[in-house]
Design a protein around this motif. Structure first.
Motif, PDB file in Angstrom:
ATOM      1  N   VAL A  43      -8.948   4.872   4.253  1.00 26.32           N
ATOM      2  CA  VAL A  43      -9.094   5.139   5.695  1.00 26.32           C
ATOM      3  C   VAL A  43      -9.840   6.459   5.892  1.00 26.32           C
ATOM      4  CG1 VAL A  43      -7.785   5.676   7.803  1.00 26.32           C
ATOM      5  CG2 VAL A  43      -7.058   3.794   6.333  1.00 26.32           C
ATOM      6  N   ALA A  44      -9.501   7.467   5.067  1.00 26.16           N
ATOM      7  CA  ALA A  44     -10.182   8.764   5.176  1.00 26.16           C
ATOM      8  C   ALA A  44     -11.675   8.605   4.919  1.00 26.16           C
ATOM      9  CB  ALA A  44      -9.562   9.766   4.193  1.00 26.16           C
ATOM     10  N   ALA A  45     -12.021   7.789   3.907  1.00 20.92           N
ATOM     11  CA  ALA A  45     -13.441   7.567   3.587  1.00 20.92           C
ATOM     12  C   ALA A  45     -14.143   6.886   4.759  1.00 20.92           C
ATOM     13  CB  ALA A  45     -13.564   6.732   2.315  1.00 20.92           C
ATOM     14  N   GLU A  46     -13.472   5.894   5.361  1.00 18.23           N
ATOM     15  CA  GLU A  46     -14.065   5.205   6.525  1.00 18.23           C
ATOM     16  C   GLU A  46     -14.297   6.174   7.674  1.00 18.23           C
ATOM     17  OE1 GLU A  46     -11.872   0.982   5.542  1.00 18.23           O
ATOM     18  OE2 GLU A  46     -11.273   2.065   7.354  1.00 18.23           O
ATOM     19  N   LEU A  47     -13.377   7.133   7.812  1.00 20.49           N
ATOM     20  CA  LEU A  47     -13.500   8.098   8.917  1.00 20.49           C
ATOM     21  C   LEU A  47     -14.434   9.254   8.556  1.00 20.49           C
ATOM     22  CD1 LEU A  47      -9.736   8.333  10.005  1.00 20.49           C
ATOM     23  CD2 LEU A  47     -11.585   7.257  11.295  1.00 20.49           C
ATOM     24  N   GLY A  48     -14.807   9.336   7.279  1.00 25.74           N
ATOM     25  CA  GLY A  48     -15.668  10.424   6.830  1.00 25.74           C
ATOM     26  C   GLY A  48     -14.979  11.774   6.880  1.00 25.74           C
ATOM     27  N   THR A  49     -13.665  11.790   6.560  1.00 26.97           N
ATOM     28  CA  THR A  49     -12.936  13.060   6.584  1.00 26.97           C
ATOM     29  C   THR A  49     -12.142  13.236   5.282  1.00 26.97           C
ATOM     30  OG1 THR A  49     -11.234  14.355   7.722  1.00 26.97           O
ATOM     31  CG2 THR A  49     -10.951  11.994   7.764  1.00 26.97           C
ATOM     32  N   ASP A  50     -11.939  14.497   4.868  1.00 28.12           N
ATOM     33  CA  ASP A  50     -10.985  14.721   3.770  1.00 28.12           C
ATOM     34  C   ASP A  50      -9.737  15.434   4.297  1.00 28.12           C
ATOM     35  OD1 ASP A  50     -12.056  17.184   4.179  1.00 28.12           O
ATOM     36  OD2 ASP A  50     -12.978  17.389   2.186  1.00 28.12           O
ATOM     37  N   GLU A  51      -9.557  15.360   5.627  1.00 35.43           N
ATOM     38  CA  GLU A  51      -8.332  15.909   6.226  1.00 35.43           C
ATOM     39  C   GLU A  51      -7.673  14.873   7.144  1.00 35.43           C
ATOM     40  OE1 GLU A  51      -8.924  19.666   8.112  1.00 35.43           O
ATOM     41  OE2 GLU A  51      -9.878  20.534   6.351  1.00 35.43           O
ATOM     42  N   PRO A  52      -7.307  13.724   6.594  1.00 33.68           N
ATOM     43  CA  PRO A  52      -6.703  12.692   7.450  1.00 33.68           C
ATOM     44  C   PRO A  52      -5.227  12.999   7.721  1.00 33.68           C
ATOM     45  CG  PRO A  52      -6.668  11.966   5.189  1.00 33.68           C
ATOM     46  CD  PRO A  52      -7.324  13.318   5.175  1.00 33.68           C
ATOM     47  N   ALA A  53      -4.685  12.319   8.717  1.00 33.44           N
ATOM     48  CA  ALA A  53      -3.240  12.386   8.975  1.00 33.44           C
ATOM     49  C   ALA A  53      -2.587  11.132   8.413  1.00 33.44           C
ATOM     50  CB  ALA A  53      -2.981  12.476  10.470  1.00 33.44           C
ATOM     51  N   LEU A  54      -1.340  11.282   7.968  1.00 30.86           N
ATOM     52  CA  LEU A  54      -0.511  10.127   7.637  1.00 30.86           C
ATOM     53  C   LEU A  54       0.733  10.205   8.505  1.00 30.86           C
ATOM     54  CD1 LEU A  54       0.304   7.619   6.054  1.00 30.86           C
ATOM     55  CD2 LEU A  54       1.238   9.122   4.281  1.00 30.86           C
ATOM     56  N   VAL A  55       0.888   9.233   9.376  1.00 27.72           N
ATOM     57  CA  VAL A  55       2.037   9.197  10.285  1.00 27.72           C
ATOM     58  C   VAL A  55       2.950   8.065   9.832  1.00 27.72           C
ATOM     59  CG1 VAL A  55       2.767   8.899  12.688  1.00 27.72           C
ATOM     60  CG2 VAL A  55       0.547   9.979  12.187  1.00 27.72           C
ATOM     61  N   ASP A  56       4.166   8.405   9.410  1.00 25.96           N
ATOM     62  CA  ASP A  56       5.116   7.386   8.958  1.00 25.96           C
ATOM     63  C   ASP A  56       6.082   7.104  10.108  1.00 25.96           C
ATOM     64  OD1 ASP A  56       6.857   5.733   7.664  1.00 25.96           O
ATOM     65  OD2 ASP A  56       7.460   7.169   6.116  1.00 25.96           O
ATOM     66  N   MET A  57       5.923   5.943  10.732  1.00 26.06           N
ATOM     67  CA  MET A  57       6.759   5.566  11.892  1.00 26.06           C
ATOM     68  C   MET A  57       8.082   5.004  11.410  1.00 26.06           C
ATOM     69  SD  MET A  57       6.003   6.059  14.922  1.00 26.06           S
ATOM     70  CE  MET A  57       7.367   5.267  15.736  1.00 26.06           C
ATOM     71  N   GLY A  58       9.182   5.563  11.879  1.00 24.13           N
ATOM     72  CA  GLY A  58      10.496   5.103  11.412  1.00 24.13           C
ATOM     73  C   GLY A  58      10.636   5.492   9.954  1.00 24.13           C
ATOM     74  N   ALA A  59      10.563   6.811   9.726  1.00 25.54           N
ATOM     75  CA  ALA A  59      10.370   7.335   8.362  1.00 25.54           C
ATOM     76  C   ALA A  59      11.643   7.357   7.524  1.00 25.54           C
ATOM     77  CB  ALA A  59       9.770   8.734   8.439  1.00 25.54           C
ATOM     78  N   GLY A  60      12.767   6.894   8.070  1.00 24.96           N
ATOM     79  CA  GLY A  60      14.012   6.882   7.289  1.00 24.96           C
ATOM     80  C   GLY A  60      14.399   8.313   6.934  1.00 24.96           C
ATOM     81  N   ARG A  61      14.450   8.601   5.629  1.00 22.75           N
ATOM     82  CA  ARG A  61      14.745   9.966   5.192  1.00 22.75           C
ATOM     83  C   ARG A  61      13.525  10.577   4.485  1.00 22.75           C
ATOM     84  NH1 ARG A  61      17.624   8.781   8.464  1.00 22.75           N
ATOM     85  NH2 ARG A  61      19.901   8.900   8.579  1.00 22.75           N
ATOM     86  N   GLY A  62      12.341  10.078   4.829  1.00 17.13           N
ATOM     87  CA  GLY A  62      11.105  10.670   4.313  1.00 17.13           C
ATOM     88  C   GLY A  62      10.740  10.195   2.918  1.00 17.13           C
ATOM     89  N   GLU A  63      11.343   9.090   2.475  1.00 17.57           N
ATOM     90  CA  GLU A  63      11.126   8.645   1.091  1.00 17.57           C
ATOM     91  C   GLU A  63       9.662   8.255   0.846  1.00 17.57           C
ATOM     92  OE1 GLU A  63      13.433   7.427   3.234  1.00 17.57           O
ATOM     93  OE2 GLU A  63      15.350   7.044   2.235  1.00 17.57           O
ATOM     94  N   LEU A  64       9.054   7.539   1.806  1.00 20.11           N
ATOM     95  CA  LEU A  64       7.664   7.097   1.598  1.00 20.11           C
ATOM     96  C   LEU A  64       6.722   8.296   1.579  1.00 20.11           C
ATOM     97  CD1 LEU A  64       5.511   4.885   1.345  1.00 20.11           C
ATOM     98  CD2 LEU A  64       5.432   4.769   3.841  1.00 20.11           C
ATOM     99  N   LEU A  65       6.910   9.216   2.518  1.00 20.92           N
ATOM    100  CA  LEU A  65       6.021  10.387   2.580  1.00 20.92           C
ATOM    101  C   LEU A  65       6.140  11.220   1.303  1.00 20.92           C
ATOM    102  CD1 LEU A  65       6.671  11.343   6.300  1.00 20.92           C
ATOM    103  CD2 LEU A  65       4.491  10.574   5.339  1.00 20.92           C
ATOM    104  N   THR A  66       7.353  11.354   0.801  1.00 18.64           N
ATOM    105  CA  THR A  66       7.558  12.103  -0.438  1.00 18.64           C
ATOM    106  C   THR A  66       6.821  11.416  -1.586  1.00 18.64           C
ATOM    107  OG1 THR A  66       9.712  12.804   0.379  1.00 18.64           O
ATOM    108  CG2 THR A  66       9.349  13.018  -1.999  1.00 18.64           C
ATOM    109  N   GLY A  67       6.904  10.095  -1.632  1.00 16.82           N
ATOM    110  CA  GLY A  67       6.207   9.335  -2.675  1.00 16.82           C
ATOM    111  C   GLY A  67       4.702   9.463  -2.557  1.00 16.82           C
ATOM    112  N   VAL A  68       4.180   9.399  -1.325  1.00 20.10           N
ATOM    113  CA  VAL A  68       2.727   9.492  -1.124  1.00 20.10           C
ATOM    114  C   VAL A  68       2.238  10.883  -1.530  1.00 20.10           C
ATOM    115  CG1 VAL A  68       0.890   9.509   0.607  1.00 20.10           C
ATOM    116  CG2 VAL A  68       2.631   7.725   0.672  1.00 20.10           C
ATOM    117  N   LEU A  69       3.014  11.920  -1.180  1.00 16.44           N
ATOM    118  CA  LEU A  69       2.629  13.293  -1.557  1.00 16.44           C
ATOM    119  C   LEU A  69       2.395  13.402  -3.055  1.00 16.44           C
ATOM    120  CD1 LEU A  69       4.769  16.092   0.165  1.00 16.44           C
ATOM    121  CD2 LEU A  69       2.290  16.040  -0.172  1.00 16.44           C
ATOM    122  N   GLY A  70       3.253  12.738  -3.818  1.00 18.22           N
ATOM    123  CA  GLY A  70       3.147  12.788  -5.274  1.00 18.22           C
ATOM    124  C   GLY A  70       2.013  11.938  -5.825  1.00 18.22           C
TER     125      GLY A  70
END
Ligand SMILES: C[S@@+](CC[C@H](N)C(=O)[O-])C[C@H]1O[C@@H](n2cnc3c(N)ncnc32)[C@H](O)[C@@H]1O
Length: 308
Positions: A43-70
């Motif tokens: 998605v970042a490549a399509e937008l031509g940016t290296d500073e995209p946002a990742l918005v996790d809707m209904g993020a639970g306890r942040g497990e997905l975001l923590t995994g993506v960070l890694g």
């Protein structure tokens, strides 16, 4: 449903979080977060940016975001937001923002895994004369038929889930369409993805799918605050309400496209590098679970694009 899930003492505000009661693709394997990281790179490549946002809707306890960070490649500076009705979990990586509102005007990826099925809906049933009525329920789970469904709810049923036979039931998905449209509409540009158990107009379940889970087990859907209440999502209706062109496909197809295939490693690896073979075999097992027919692979991915 609203009170039982999100009111005082509501199920999703409990300290143990949803993962204490059921397992989503996020918990099934880190391969899922890896695939989301790859999608974000795309998605970042399509937008031509290296500073995209990742918005996790209904993020639970942040497990997905923590995994993506890694799993993110070096060089991508991502703004991460967990959007959740529950409080920020203790110990969450400080690079992850936490909010109860979708941030407005971001460019990037909005990802909603098993969010929409927990957006509260009313249940409707056709009575013996064929009149469609709201189903009312008390805190013990005792049900009765209430007033006739009218207005926008009736219009939604007529368009997306007509009830004709006495005794048939539907979940009125209008609040989910609206929640989805608002979430997608908050993005300035990028892709929004909703992943959920879904059904389409051609094959709605005749009695609906309202169900409940507690401590890993399916249980009766009683709105007492002690269990997850969920109903599969009419994702075609959400798609038609959300802005922008969309694609609907199975998780199996979407994950294959992102490189999660479940193929077994070559047997020769077992003798040249046994440890790598065992790791690859475990990964193949997890990929198979995420893409399984009759299981997580049958989830639907609704991908909606917002042009810059
Ligand atoms: C089934 S859990 C999914 C958690 C996580 N996405 C996962 O896949 O493991 C659904 C989550 O959505 C959250 N939620 C529901 N409606 C919300 C809303 N309007 N805004 C933010 N979070 C919401 C609930 O509190 C709950 O944590």
């Amino acid at each position: 449903m609203e009170r039982a899930l999100y009111g005082p003492g509501g199920f999703f505000l409990r300290p143990e979080g949803p993962a204490g009661h059921f397992r989503t693709s996020v918990h099934a394997s880190p391969l899922f977060a890896g695939a989301v990281a790859r999608l974000l790179v795309r998605v970042a490549a399509e937008l031509g940016t290296d500073e995209p946002a990742l918005v996790d809707m209904g993020a639970g306890r942040g497990e997905l975001l923590t995994g993506v960070l890694g799993a993110l490649p070096a060089g991508l500076r991502v703004r991460l937001y967990g959007v959740e009705r529950a409080a920020r979990p203790p110990g969450l990586d400080p690079r992850i923002g936490w909010t109860d509102r979708v941030p407005e005007g971001e460019r990037g990826l909005l990802f909603a895994n098993e969010w929409l099925d927990n957006v509260p809906v009313d249940v409707a049933e056709a009575d013996e004369d064929g009149t469609v009525r709201y189903v009312e329920v008390d805190r013990t789970g005792t049900e009765r038929l209430g007033g006739p469904v009218e207005g926008p709810d009736a219009e939604w049923l007529a368009r997306w889930w007509p009830l004709t036979e006495p005794g048939t039931r539907a979940e009125i998905g209008r609040p989910r369409d609206e929640a989805w449209a608002a979430a997608v509409g908050a993005l300035a540009a990028g892709t929004a993805v909703a992943v959920d158990y879904g059904h389409l107009r051609a094959a709605r379940p005749p009695f609906g799918t309202l169900s409940a889970f507690r401590e890993g087990r399916e249980t009766a859907p009683v709105p007492d605050g002690g269990r997850d209440l969920t109903a599969h999502v009419a994702l075609d209706a959400c798609a038609a309400t959300g802005p922008g062109p969309y694609e609907l496909r199975t998780q199996r197809e979407a994950l294959h496209d992102l490189g999660v295939t479940g193929g077994r490693p070559p047997l020769a690896l077992a003798s040249t590098d046994p440890a790598a073979y065992v790791r690859a075999l475990a990964g193949a097992g997890e990929a198979a679970e995420l893409t399984a027919r009759g299981g997580l692979g049958d989830f639907l991915w609704l991908e909606q694009r917002i042009a810059p």
